[in-house]
Design an enzyme around this catalytic site. Sequence first.
Site, PDB file in Angstrom:
ATOM      1  N   GLU A  85     -13.380   0.890  -5.098  1.00 43.34           N
ATOM      2  CA  GLU A  85     -14.223   2.167  -5.319  1.00 43.34           C
ATOM      3  C   GLU A  85     -13.506   2.881  -6.387  1.00 43.34           C
ATOM      4  O   GLU A  85     -12.504   2.981  -6.738  1.00 43.34           O
ATOM      5  CB  GLU A  85     -13.800   2.951  -4.063  1.00 43.34           C
ATOM      6  CG  GLU A  85     -14.797   2.624  -2.778  1.00 43.34           C
ATOM      7  CD  GLU A  85     -14.559   3.582  -1.512  1.00 43.34           C
ATOM      8  OE1 GLU A  85     -15.179   3.155  -0.579  1.00 43.34           O
ATOM      9  OE2 GLU A  85     -14.067   4.685  -1.659  1.00 43.34           O
ATOM     10  N   HIS A 118       0.819  -1.036  -0.005  1.00 43.83           N
ATOM     11  CA  HIS A 118      -0.082   0.152   0.038  1.00 43.83           C
ATOM     12  C   HIS A 118       0.919   1.119   0.086  1.00 43.83           C
ATOM     13  O   HIS A 118       0.694   2.425   0.700  1.00 43.83           O
ATOM     14  CB  HIS A 118      -1.029   0.140   1.266  1.00 43.83           C
ATOM     15  CG  HIS A 118      -1.900  -0.977   1.057  1.00 43.83           C
ATOM     16  ND1 HIS A 118      -3.107  -0.928   1.735  1.00 43.83           N
ATOM     17  CD2 HIS A 118      -2.186  -2.075   0.301  1.00 43.83           C
ATOM     18  CE1 HIS A 118      -3.911  -2.147   1.525  1.00 43.83           C
ATOM     19  NE2 HIS A 118      -3.314  -2.701   0.578  1.00 43.83           N
ATOM     20  N   TYR A 139     -12.794  10.226   2.463  1.00 43.26           N
ATOM     21  CA  TYR A 139     -13.318   9.185   1.763  1.00 43.26           C
ATOM     22  C   TYR A 139     -13.734   8.080   2.718  1.00 43.26           C
ATOM     23  O   TYR A 139     -13.872   7.096   2.274  1.00 43.26           O
ATOM     24  CB  TYR A 139     -12.382   9.030   0.383  1.00 43.26           C
ATOM     25  CG  TYR A 139     -12.602   9.991  -0.444  1.00 43.26           C
ATOM     26  CD1 TYR A 139     -13.669   9.775  -1.420  1.00 43.26           C
ATOM     27  CD2 TYR A 139     -11.954  11.107  -0.399  1.00 43.26           C
ATOM     28  CE1 TYR A 139     -13.794  10.961  -2.438  1.00 43.26           C
ATOM     29  CE2 TYR A 139     -12.175  12.272  -1.302  1.00 43.26           C
ATOM     30  CZ  TYR A 139     -13.170  12.064  -2.206  1.00 43.26           C
ATOM     31  OH  TYR A 139     -13.196  13.138  -3.259  1.00 43.26           O
TER      32      TYR A 139
END
Length: 394
Positions: free
Chosen positions: A254, A153, A264
């Site tokens: 998403e 990530h 978000y």
Amino acid sequence: MPRVAALILAVSAVFPVSVAAQTTTFRAERGPYRVATVVPALQDPWSMAWLPNGDMLVTERPGRLRVVRQGVLQPEPIAGIPRVRYGGQGGLLDVVPHPDFASTRLLYLSYSKPNAEGTQGTTAVIRGRLEGNRLESVEEIFEARAWSTGEGHYGSRLAFDEDGYLFITVSDRQADPLWVPRERHPAQDLTTHHGKVIRLHEDGRVPADNPFVGRGDALPEIWSYGHRSLQGLAFHPETGDLWATEHGPQGGDELNQIVRGGNYGWPVIGYGVNYGGQPIHATRERAGMEQPVQHWTPSIGPSGLAIYQGDRFPEWNGSALVGGLSGVSVARVPLLKVDGTNRVDRLERPPLMLGFGRIRDIRVGPDGYIYIAIDDRQGGNPTPIVRLEPVAGV
């Protein structure tokens, strides 16, 4: 000759309409298309970009920046690339030319930066001047406050807007969504870069009109926050809206329109569950937190993102093309703007290139064709860059 027309002619000469390589034909809702191989074998290709002379740049995650010239992969990578922390999801990541590359010769690259001992890494962005086959005057313009021993990530996509601002994605570095109260997760913490979209001037300075400038409890370069794993970033060529794809956990992937100062929601709200099935989110919606324009459960593993605008596939104009890693396909998401609000028309079913391979990156070339980098999950097998071409008269 206008600059855009000249660039199209240059790229058409480099990648002619008929690619002398293996092709596979698929049928879409609005007609057939073929997948033609452009570059047959690369190691972990992650991103693509074009120069005004038609050269295509490709990053390989082990730390190599490659050049495809006149349809041929050049044997020597570009020198001057910094050492990367290669492993897991890390390595050399995105590459974009400066908006006025013809004058500046500047390239921007994001990568997973190791610490001195190589025990931790974070997301960083450098720029340098391309001189021959070497990157000169390399300088770091951004280092994320997101150091971790983990190898996942990082993000990190780069995109310039029409005003010359540079946007950078930094993912949450796999910070556990359950080890602290959700509202205190690093993606919700404005004093870190975990799970953020960053906005900078081209030289790394912070724009004075960024949403959190002047706040003592926030880093001024942050544009939006509450993200998990941002894998695609693109501006809509007509509306100028900024779009991003984001991995959910198990479900809840998403497609988001990124707005100034937007939260978000990760991990407070969302549509997925933790690996193993236990719940993560407090709810799916909360006031003050943005909703995705499109979400996927089960997961497709969204990666590369492009908004198509061109004359090769005119029926796809205005569609987001979302690469799927676990979905081994490309989702075509028709975007509509109704009364100033972005909405999604019906997704194409089945998705494009279903079963062809794990899609790492998608770009619309200056010639209007769609270029796709294929990913090998283990990183050991070479994979190609391919191109989507319409098939006439079938």
